[in-house]
Design a protein around this motif. Structure first.
Motif, PDB file in Angstrom:
ATOM      1  N   PRO B  72       0.927  -1.103   0.138  1.00 13.37           N
ATOM      2  CA  PRO B  72       0.120   0.073   0.079  1.00 13.37           C
ATOM      3  C   PRO B  72       0.949   1.372   0.050  1.00 13.37           C
ATOM      4  O   PRO B  72       1.953   1.357   0.430  1.00 13.37           O
ATOM      5  N   VAL B  73       0.099   2.259  -0.453  1.00 14.23           N
ATOM      6  CA  VAL B  73       1.146   3.898  -0.462  1.00 14.23           C
ATOM      7  C   VAL B  73      -0.061   4.572  -0.051  1.00 14.23           C
ATOM      8  O   VAL B  73      -1.262   4.406   0.099  1.00 14.23           O
ATOM      9  N   ALA B  74       0.543   5.807   0.173  1.00 15.15           N
ATOM     10  CA  ALA B  74      -0.157   7.006   0.682  1.00 15.15           C
ATOM     11  C   ALA B  74      -1.309   6.960   1.713  1.00 15.15           C
ATOM     12  O   ALA B  74      -0.933   6.269   2.874  1.00 15.15           O
ATOM     13  N   PHE B  75      -2.450   7.180   1.524  1.00 13.88           N
ATOM     14  CA  PHE B  75      -3.610   7.052   2.488  1.00 13.88           C
ATOM     15  C   PHE B  75      -3.544   5.609   3.077  1.00 13.88           C
ATOM     16  O   PHE B  75      -3.790   5.512   4.290  1.00 13.88           O
ATOM     17  N   ASP B  76      -3.489   4.817   2.002  1.00 15.36           N
ATOM     18  CA  ASP B  76      -3.764   3.427   2.406  1.00 15.36           C
ATOM     19  C   ASP B  76      -2.690   2.910   3.417  1.00 15.36           C
ATOM     20  O   ASP B  76      -2.772   2.064   4.452  1.00 15.36           O
ATOM     21  N   LEU B  77      -1.326   3.320   3.165  1.00 16.02           N
ATOM     22  CA  LEU B  77      -0.214   2.991   3.855  1.00 16.02           C
ATOM     23  C   LEU B  77      -0.427   3.554   5.320  1.00 16.02           C
ATOM     24  O   LEU B  77      -0.191   2.834   6.337  1.00 16.02           O
ATOM     25  N   ARG B  78      -0.752   4.800   5.206  1.00 16.75           N
ATOM     26  CA  ARG B  78      -0.842   5.771   6.496  1.00 16.75           C
ATOM     27  C   ARG B  78      -2.107   4.928   7.409  1.00 16.75           C
ATOM     28  O   ARG B  78      -2.108   4.775   8.592  1.00 16.75           O
ATOM     29  N   LEU B  79      -3.286   4.222   6.535  1.00 19.50           N
ATOM     30  CA  LEU B  79      -4.490   3.737   7.396  1.00 19.50           C
ATOM     31  C   LEU B  79      -3.752   2.327   8.179  1.00 19.50           C
ATOM     32  O   LEU B  79      -4.312   2.188   9.445  1.00 19.50           O
ATOM     33  N   ILE B  80      -2.860   1.537   7.371  1.00 24.79           N
ATOM     34  CA  ILE B  80      -2.389   0.301   7.861  1.00 24.79           C
ATOM     35  C   ILE B  80      -1.614   0.794   9.117  1.00 24.79           C
ATOM     36  O   ILE B  80      -1.477   0.110  10.271  1.00 24.79           O
ATOM     37  N   MET B  81      -0.489   1.796   8.866  1.00 28.45           N
ATOM     38  CA  MET B  81       0.361   2.067   9.995  1.00 28.45           C
ATOM     39  C   MET B  81      -0.282   2.576  11.058  1.00 28.45           C
ATOM     40  O   MET B  81      -0.067   2.099  12.154  1.00 28.45           O
ATOM     41  N   SER B  82      -1.387   3.279  10.790  1.00 28.99           N
ATOM     42  CA  SER B  82      -2.077   3.825  12.037  1.00 28.99           C
ATOM     43  C   SER B  82      -2.873   2.774  12.709  1.00 28.99           C
ATOM     44  O   SER B  82      -3.109   2.798  13.959  1.00 28.99           O
ATOM     45  N   ALA B  83      -3.468   1.834  11.924  1.00 28.17           N
ATOM     46  CA  ALA B  83      -4.337   0.599  12.443  1.00 28.17           C
ATOM     47  C   ALA B  83      -3.232  -0.089  13.508  1.00 28.17           C
ATOM     48  O   ALA B  83      -3.908  -0.545  14.521  1.00 28.17           O
ATOM     49  N   LEU B  84      -1.825  -0.368  12.981  1.00 32.57           N
ATOM     50  CA  LEU B  84      -0.810  -1.153  14.004  1.00 32.57           C
ATOM     51  C   LEU B  84      -0.850  -0.104  15.164  1.00 32.57           C
ATOM     52  O   LEU B  84      -0.714  -0.887  16.276  1.00 32.57           O
ATOM     53  N   MET B  85      -0.717   1.137  15.182  1.00 33.06           N
ATOM     54  CA  MET B  85      -0.476   1.900  16.461  1.00 33.06           C
ATOM     55  C   MET B  85      -1.416   2.103  17.232  1.00 33.06           C
ATOM     56  O   MET B  85      -1.464   1.747  18.353  1.00 33.06           O
ATOM     57  N   ILE B  86      -2.931   2.243  16.626  1.00 37.27           N
ATOM     58  CA  ILE B  86      -4.188   2.144  17.501  1.00 37.27           C
ATOM     59  C   ILE B  86      -4.221   0.830  17.956  1.00 37.27           C
ATOM     60  O   ILE B  86      -4.802   0.906  19.345  1.00 37.27           O
ATOM     61  N   ASN B  87      -4.155  -0.209  17.353  1.00 36.55           N
ATOM     62  CA  ASN B  87      -4.285  -1.624  17.980  1.00 36.55           C
ATOM     63  C   ASN B  87      -3.540  -1.625  19.071  1.00 36.55           C
ATOM     64  O   ASN B  87      -3.744  -2.199  20.298  1.00 36.55           O
ATOM     65  N   ASN B  88      -2.093  -1.400  19.249  1.00 34.62           N
ATOM     66  CA  ASN B  88      -1.197  -1.056  20.282  1.00 34.62           C
ATOM     67  C   ASN B  88      -1.933  -0.577  21.467  1.00 34.62           C
ATOM     68  O   ASN B  88      -1.899  -0.942  22.499  1.00 34.62           O
ATOM     69  N   ASP B  89      -2.224   0.697  21.105  1.00 39.43           N
ATOM     70  CA  ASP B  89      -2.985   1.410  22.496  1.00 39.43           C
ATOM     71  C   ASP B  89      -4.203   0.824  22.853  1.00 39.43           C
ATOM     72  O   ASP B  89      -4.249   0.804  24.251  1.00 39.43           O
ATOM     73  N   LEU B  90      -4.960   0.446  21.878  1.00 40.46           N
ATOM     74  CA  LEU B  90      -6.071  -0.161  22.487  1.00 40.46           C
ATOM     75  C   LEU B  90      -5.781  -1.345  23.357  1.00 40.46           C
ATOM     76  O   LEU B  90      -6.648  -1.803  24.454  1.00 40.46           O
TER      77      LEU B  90
END
Lengths: 252, 226
Positions: B72-90
């Motif tokens: 993935p690139v651009a927004f899609d890439l950021r969505l997956i990176m965010s998902a990983l980080m949010i997952n960790n926080d949750l």
């Protein structure tokens, strides 16, 4: 950009009445790899071919605007097109070795430029075959037909042939699209080596390839440059929604 | 490829939302267990943490698969990176809900003290922030995310005020040192919940605006830092 190697200003190209390039203005820096991306028919190959005036050979082509290389307009009437193409080499999608030996393919340019001494030609062939990362594979078969090599090897012989006339710019039109992943990777590694001495402009349909190899990236659509930026930026934070949609496979 | 990626991203987002709802409920139950002295509810929270952990692993694996198969690139890439980080926080927030539940037993019968130490006020504020953090991810709302970061600063301030209240209480009533110590740990936990919610807000800003603003709590910098 302080001293761009290539600079176009309001470049328009018409095939008859069809306007294939629309006010293309871009500055391309020295010793960089710049990739041109966009869907089929967007004008990227047409643009590439304007940089060494290959479109001159096509009937009904009309060009407006400026293309400067090292500050000189290459469409000026006093420009020697042969010298221009010596300075701006081209590699095509399909490898196109001459029906000659590997040696004669690489020696072809220097020979027609008046170099005939065998020792000198041998030196040029070896140096450029090494630069093109093909020497080890052909050193024992220099006098075999180049057409007998694999596709990836033929393409690198073509690169060695282009390098043999000491170009400053190398234009590459989908140079690895017909190659297997290993040959593709060799061409890409070669590009990294070559950019130390050359400016490279590459047309590619492979988004990952554009992301891997290029320093800057220009996205073409319907003959226009929609976005031109540093490659890392384009693939992480594109400004234009059309760019975002194209690079993520949403159209094209 | 496009439809495949779209579908994968939708499924990933759904998993994050489901995990977020579960964690939000875990936090709600843990605080209710504390104030109501409901030890059964506290045990339920502790037991259900396994479900949170399962989501954590599912989301990690899903992100890995999307990275490997779609580049993935651009927004899609950021969505997956965010998902990983949010997952960790949750996942960490789920653990904190367990920590809070574990305080229910030692603080049984100290409901009045909890209120006197303003833990109810802090809990209400943090529950709101947690809910907003999940909402801002669901709606990709960067403006709401900025509000959350500012609200986290208020929670930090309240945390310090409660700390002062507790020390005064312990000095005045030495027999309350044990429950006050539990409350001290408890407010640390609640404050950490707010920090994780604020991290989620930062991830949403990264997702929407492609700006990395972590390590900067200054709201004036939110628009400048990239």
């Amino acid at each position: 950009m302080t001293h761009p190697k290539i600079k176009t200003h309001k470049l328009n190209l018409y095939y008859g009445s069809n306007r294939a390039l629309k006010d293309v203005s871009i500055e391309i820096g020295s010793n960089r790899i710049t990739s041109l991306i966009g869907p089929s028919g967007c004008g990227k190959s047409t643009f590439l071919r304007t940089l060494n005036r290959l479109n001159d050979t096509i009937d009904n082509v009309r060009i407006e605007g400026d293309i400067n290389i090292d500050g000189i307009n290459i469409y000026d009437s006093n420009i020697d097109v042969v010298s221009l193409r010596k300075k701006v080499g081209m590699i095509f999608q399909k490898s196109n070795p001459f029906p000659k030996s590997v040696f004669e393919n690489i020696a072809y340019g220097p020979r027609i430029n008046g170099i005939n001494r065998t020792k000198e030609l041998e030196y040029i062939v070896e140096t450029n075959a090494r630069k093109a990362a093909i020497w080890d594979e052909v050193k024992d078969r220099l006098h075999d037909p180049a057409t007998g090599l694999s596709g990836g090897q033929q393409q690198r012989v073509c690169i060695a042939r282009a390098l043999a006339v000491d170009p400053e710019i190398l234009l590459m039109d989908e140079p690895a699209s017909a190659l297997d992943p290993i040959s593709t990777s060799k061409i890409e590694e070669l590009m990294f080596e070559l950019k130390k001495d050359l400016t490279i402009v590459i047309v590619t349909h492979n988004m990952q390839q554009a992301a891997r190899v290029s320093d800057h990236c220009a996205f073409f659509l319907s003959g226009e440059i929609i976005e031109y930026s540093e490659t890392g930026k384009m693939f992480t934070k594109p400004v234009n929604e059309k760019t975002q949609n194209y690079i993520s496979g949403r159209f094209g | 490829m496009f439809h495949y990626l779209e579908e994968e991203l939708e499924q990933l987002k759904t998993k994050i939302i489901k995990m977020g709802s579960l964690v939000e409920e875990q936090i709600e139950f843990s605080i209710r267990a504390l104030f109501e002295g409901n030890l059964d509810l506290a045990k339920t929270v502790i037991r259900r943490d396994d479900e949170v952990d399962k989501y954590d692993i599912k989301i990690d694996k899903h992100c890995q698969r999307i990275f490997a198969l779609t580049q993935p690139v651009a927004f899609d890439l950021r969505l997956i990176m965010s998902a990983l980080m949010i997952n960790n926080d949750l996942e960490r927030m789920g653990d904190i809900a367990v920590n809070i539940s574990e305080r229910a037993e030692p603080l049984l019968g100290y409901g009045e003290l909890l209120r006197k130490m303003r833990v109810d006020e802090m809990s209400a504020k943090v529950k709101k922030i947690v809910k907003m953090s999940i909402d801002c991810f669901v709606n990709s709302d960067a403006e709401l995310a900025k509000m959350i970061i500012l609200m986290d600063v208020e929670v930090d301030k309240l945390d310090k005020e409660i700390f002062d209240l507790l020390t005064k209480e312990m000095k005045a009533y030495p027999d309350l040192i044990v429950p006050c110590s539990h409350i001290l740990t408890l407010i640390r936990n609640i404050e950490r919940l707010s920090d994780h919610a604020s991290n989620i807000a930062e991830d949403v800003i990264f997702l929407v605006d492609a700006k990395i603003i972590k390590h900067s709590k200054d709201p004036d910098n939110l628009k400048q830092k990239e």
